[in-house]
Design a protein around this motif. Sequence first.
Motif, short mmCIF file in Angstrom:
data_model
loop_
_atom_site.label_atom_id
_atom_site.label_comp_id
_atom_site.label_asym_id
_atom_site.label_seq_id
_atom_site.Cartn_x
_atom_site.Cartn_y
_atom_site.Cartn_z
N LEU A 1 -14.09 -6.38 3.32
CA LEU A 1 -14.64 -7.40 2.26
C LEU A 1 -13.28 -8.56 1.27
N LEU B 1 -15.92 -9.20 7.89
CA LEU B 1 -17.07 -9.38 6.65
C LEU B 1 -18.13 -9.12 7.66
N SER C 1 -17.50 -4.87 6.51
CA SER C 1 -17.83 -4.85 5.43
C SER C 1 -18.97 -4.50 5.06
#
Length: 194
Positions: free
Chosen positions: A166, A185, A188
Amino acid sequence: SRLAEMAAIVAATMCDLDRGAECAEFTDKALVHAAAMPPGEARSLTIGQLRLLQVRALIAQGTTEEAEALAAQFLIEPLCCEQTLHLWRSYALRLGGRNDEAARAADQAISMARAKGGLFEQAWPLAWRGLAELDAGRPAQALAWAEQAMLMTEARPPFDSADVHLAYGRALLANGRAAEALEPLRQSYGFWLG
């Protein structure tokens, strides 16, 4: 005691779900049971771990100044988990907009992790240090910290390093590298969303 352990597991789950009131409630229950344990190392360790949950509960309830102050108080004489206390203090400071102080708290956790020598133990503090830089409006520095963190998670499964992915993805986005940010992303958020 077994009751303290069970209450702590429920409290940690409530904290993970950002259910601050329930986290605080079960942390308090666990503390009552921990206080009834015979004096010694097991009791100290249990209470030390519950201190982390006390700080997390305050953060989840949105009382970041109180969380930071409690973490700072616990750091005066930590029973355990000093590195993690520094990280939760850093997070509370970040949420309160005190990014330079958050960076210093993360630096303390990084120093402790480096002294221990484990690579993965350094990843989480490095990522949170990068997030403090990002929140302070310093995207290039944030990316440098996040890149260091990513190097230390290469051999780990994504669920072990969701925060690191992240931080890296957010730093890439802030540096105008949206296409590169998609994969970290996704990793995450994929962990958090299932």
